[in-house]
Design an enzyme around this catalytic site. Structure first.
Site: not given
Ligand SMILES: *Cc1c(COP(=O)(O)O)cnc(C)c1O
Length: 396
Positions: A90, A112, A378
């Site tokens: 993020k 948000e 992610s």
């Molecule tokens: C917020 C988040 C997501 C989901 O958001 P996307 O916009 O779909 O990437 C996925 N993995 C993590 C670790 C997150 O913090």
């Protein structure tokens, strides 16, 4: 040539666009007119790249997961976004958007947040840039995600608990849009995923595209070719997936597998599998697939993973799924939990629960041994430890 990227009107096929109240028209139009010029400017690129290297810790490693590769019968690489500052992808987006906000002369930042991950990433860059920061968060989430609230406050942000609707992400987003309508001249709204009115989905995808830019170089070094056979990512709103596929989106040699959250099951009534279950509608300024009741009310989404429970989906993903460019798997809570434990035990990496949905999708594909597979982790699992401990006690 056929492309899955955005067109000049802000659409991906029939999805996308900017369905916004009149009062935001000027704001959104200013952003549409300026975002590409700013992102492509030399001064922006210089500062953005320097912060990536020295502040975020990029490039993130592309790790060859030897034991997981043996298990799944392919050559599996993990793109380690979990190693970034603040623990997920993020920050790539919030760093980019705060620089854009500065360029546009804005002084006040709003955002948000659901689980609090985007709120923390926004509060972090606001501290870095000395900008006022207001984060809207559903009251239910404020109570569930106390540590992230404390982090945001320590970083100097004001967290506003939202008490409308179900008091979760969708309601927090509504409230942020309301704030933006009241302060259109001095306020910049940092959206956390590839959602919202055009140009947000494209802007966020570009800011996350560093992920696939690095994958290209890293695969070239490790495999002697700059593309994989498969890309895997989880989708909430779709930003880590959009970044993972960005430079491969029109390269049909690369198969794209996305994992959305089926929660307790597609038929259970408790799920967040928007691409499987959604109908075309409008949510937060974009025409996309939306989980909705037969009379068009937005339904609450559910997943064990707070980052995936959004009742909409980025328009780029709605279109790719409709055109069969991507394969979308619906992963249940228990499958994701088991996959998180598997990665932890096999590779010594505790992933975020969101990322574990992508890991769980590996077992649903028949690979050839020479297939090169890249899966984006992610985020890291620190924030999910309570859920992991509960699960472990349940299956023991
Ligand atoms: C917020 C988040 C997501 C989901 O958001 P996307 O916009 O779909 O990437 C996925 N993995 C993590 C670790 C997150 O913090």
């Amino acid at each position: 040539m056929k492309t899955y990227q955005v067109d000049k009107n802000g659409f991906y096929g029939e999805f996308g666009g900017a369905y916004i109240p009149e009062i935001l028209h000027q704001c959104v139009e200013d952003l549409q007119q300026n975002y590409l010029r700013i992102i492509e400017s030399e001064s922006f690129q210089k500062e953005y790249r320097a912060l990536f290297r020295d502040y975020v810790g990029r490039p993130s490693p592309l790790y060859f997961a030897k034991r997981m590769s043996e298990k799944y019968g392919c050559r599996l690489y993990l793109k380690r976004e979990d190693l970034n500052h603040t623990g997920a992808h993020k920050i790539n987006n919030t760093i980019g958007q705060i620089l854009i906000a500065q360029q546009m002369g804005k002084t006040r930042i709003i955002a948000e947040t659901g689980a609090g991950q985007h709120g923390v990433a926004t509060a972090t860059v606001c501290a870095l840039m000395n900008m006022e920061c207001i984060v809207y968060m559903g009251k239910t989430d404020v109570e569930r995600q106390h540590i992230n609230v404390q982090k945001m406050e320590m970083l100097g942000a004001t967290v506003v608990p939202v008490t409308s609707g179900n008091m979760t992400l969708k309601d927090a987003t509504n409230e942020a849009i309301r704030d933006w309508c009241c302060h259109p001249s001095d306020t910049y709204y940092i959206i956390g995923s590839t959602v919202g009115p055009h140009p947000y989905p494209d802007m966020v995808a570009r800011l996350q595209s560093i992920i696939s830019e690095e994958i290209k170089t890293q695969l070239m070094e490790k495999e002697g070719r700059d593309y994989p056979d498969y890309l895997f990512a989880c989708v909430g709103g779709g930003s880590n997936a959009a970044g993972t596929i960005y430079h491969y989106i029109d390269d049909e040699r690369v198969k794209i597998v996305l994992a959305e959250a089926a929660g307790e099951g597609l038929e259970s009534g408790r799920s967040a599998a928007t691409i499987h279950l959604g109908k075309v509608g409008i949510i937060h300024g974009a025409r996309t697939l939306v989980m909705q009741t037969p009379d068009g009310q937005i339904e609450e989404a559910y997943s064990v993973s707070a980052g995936l429970d959004y009742p909409g989906i980025g328009p780029v993903h709605a279109n790719m799924a409709a055109q069969h460019r991507s394969t979308v798997m619906a992963i249940e809570d228990d499958e994701a939990l088991a996959a998180a434990f598997e990665l932890t035990r096999i590779e010594g990496i505790i992933p975020a629960l969101e990322s574990a949905h992508a890991l769980a999708a590996l077992s649903k594909v028949n690979f050839k041994p020479e297939d090169v597979v890249v899966l984006t982790v992610s985020g890291r699992g620190d924030k999910d430890m309570d859920t992991y401990i509960k699960y472990k006690n349940r299956v023991k």
